[in-house]
Write an enzyme that holds these catalytic residues in place. Structure first.
Site, PDB file in Angstrom:
ATOM      1  N   VAL A  19       0.839  -1.205   0.000  1.00  0.00           N
ATOM      2  CA  VAL A  19       0.000   0.000   0.000  1.00  0.00           C
ATOM      3  C   VAL A  19       0.870   1.250   0.000  1.00  0.00           C
ATOM      4  O   VAL A  19       0.591   2.231  -0.696  1.00  0.00           O
ATOM      5  CB  VAL A  19      -0.938   0.003   1.227  1.00  0.00           C
ATOM      6  N   GLU A  20       1.952   1.210   0.775  1.00  0.00           N
ATOM      7  CA  GLU A  20       2.787   2.390   0.949  1.00  0.00           C
ATOM      8  C   GLU A  20       3.660   2.686  -0.268  1.00  0.00           C
ATOM      9  O   GLU A  20       3.745   3.826  -0.718  1.00  0.00           O
ATOM     10  CB  GLU A  20       3.688   2.210   2.182  1.00  0.00           C
TER      11      GLU A  20
END
Length: 338
Positions: A19-20
């Site tokens: 996600v990051e």
């Protein structure tokens, strides 16, 4: 995964770097967040990660993971065992999430994650992690084909016995420089950081070979720059002028504050200001130099101009080849082979 298991934390958190940063160890955001876990400088400092001219712990695979999981555990305790709130706070900040909880509590509404009014990015952040978890857990249900990943280590830790040029280590190990750079992204310069443990992460295919080659490597072949013995009457500005580098670079490379230097001490001479001239030189004739990106430059144009490959420039500087270069950006180049 090993670190999560050791800490008895949810294994789903292993997908948070997707996600990051899409698992890119050299990813940078417009807000200066960096690395797999996209840690901003102030949070990195709070978590005890070194951020220096030589080294950035936010980019280091192991250091950043330890710090990020420390922080997630801290947030988990702060939010009384609620992992969804902890993950939301990792993205949006614990103060913002706590304020949203208090607003709901004052109005008699639930204060769980799904009931809070939070910025859109944070509202989407937790569902993205949950969606990834579902896809990885049940790929067939979503029509997704995922490659098999064996449950075994993919890198080995090699004691280098001291500082070493990254390109030299890659050559000795017989692994691509870019692969070595990606596994050791915390080392920001052409050589390993003198402030860190003398070790490198290596693909399993090259670790034993590197150990053997290091055992017979002459000390003078380890580094592509030279040390200078300070003479009476020397100043930082005089030395910088003589080696076509800058006073600031000398300070950073040698951890000097101010202008005080002592005759007899050794200075490491870092890269010069321009690729076409200057820079430090080792006994083999190789130089490490710097280049300032000009308006209209591209990786391809720079590579062609100086007869190097795009992949070399990317590896030397831990670049994302998909991102545009910015005018004024400084790049490092190696000269003299190796």
């Amino acid at each position: 995964v090993e670190e999560l298991e050791r800490r008895n934390m949810p294994l789903e958190l292993a997908l948070l770097p997707m996600v990051e940063s899409a698992f890119d160890p050299v990813a940078f955001s417009s807000q200066s967040a960096a690395g797999l876990w996209q840690i901003i400088p102030s949070t990195g400092k709070y978590l005890g990660l070194e951020q220096s001219w030589w080294y950035d712990g936010r980019l280091d695979l192991r250091d950043s993971t330890r710090a990020a999981l420390d922080y997630l555990q801290e947030l988990h305790r702060y939010f009384e065992g609620d992992w969804l709130l902890a993950v939301a706070a990792y993205n949006g900040g614990k103060s913002r999430v706590r304020r949203a909880q208090r607003r709901n509590q004052k109005s008699g509404r639930p204060d769980d994650f799904w009931s809070l009014r939070l910025p859109r990015e944070t509202r989407n952040y937790v569902p993205r992690l949950l969606a990834l978890t579902s896809i990885v857990d049940r790929p067939d249900e979503y029509g997704v084909s995922l490659p098999a990943i064996s449950n075994q280590p993919v890198f080995d830790v090699v004691d280098t016995g001291g500082q070493i040029e990254m390109r030299k280590a890659a050559d000795l190990a017989g692994v691509p420089l870019l692969d070595l750079r990606m596994l050791n992204a915390g080392h920001r310069r052409w050589a390993t950081a003198p402030t860190r443990q003398p070790e490198l992460l290596l693909p399993l295919s090259g670790s034993d070979r590197l150990r053997v080659e290091l055992a017979r490597l002459p000390p003078e072949e380890r580094l592509p720059f030279q040390y200078y013995r300070i003479q009476p009457g020397d100043s930082l500005s005089l030395i910088a002028r003589n080696f076509n580098t800058s006073v600031d670079a000398l300070r950073q490379a040698n951890s000097i504050r101010g202008n005080l230097i002592r005759a007899g001490d050794r200075l490491m001479i870092p890269a010069g200001p321009d690729w076409p001239a200057g820079g430090a030189q080792d006994s083999g004739g190789r130089r490490v130099q710097a280049y300032r990106v000009q308006r209209g430059d591209s990786l391809t144009r720079i590579a062609g101009k100086f007869n190097v490959s795009v992949s070399d420039i990317v590896a030397w500087n831990s670049l994302d080849p998909k991102k545009y270069l910015q005018p004024g950006q400084r790049l490092t180049r190696y000269l003299g082979g190796g």
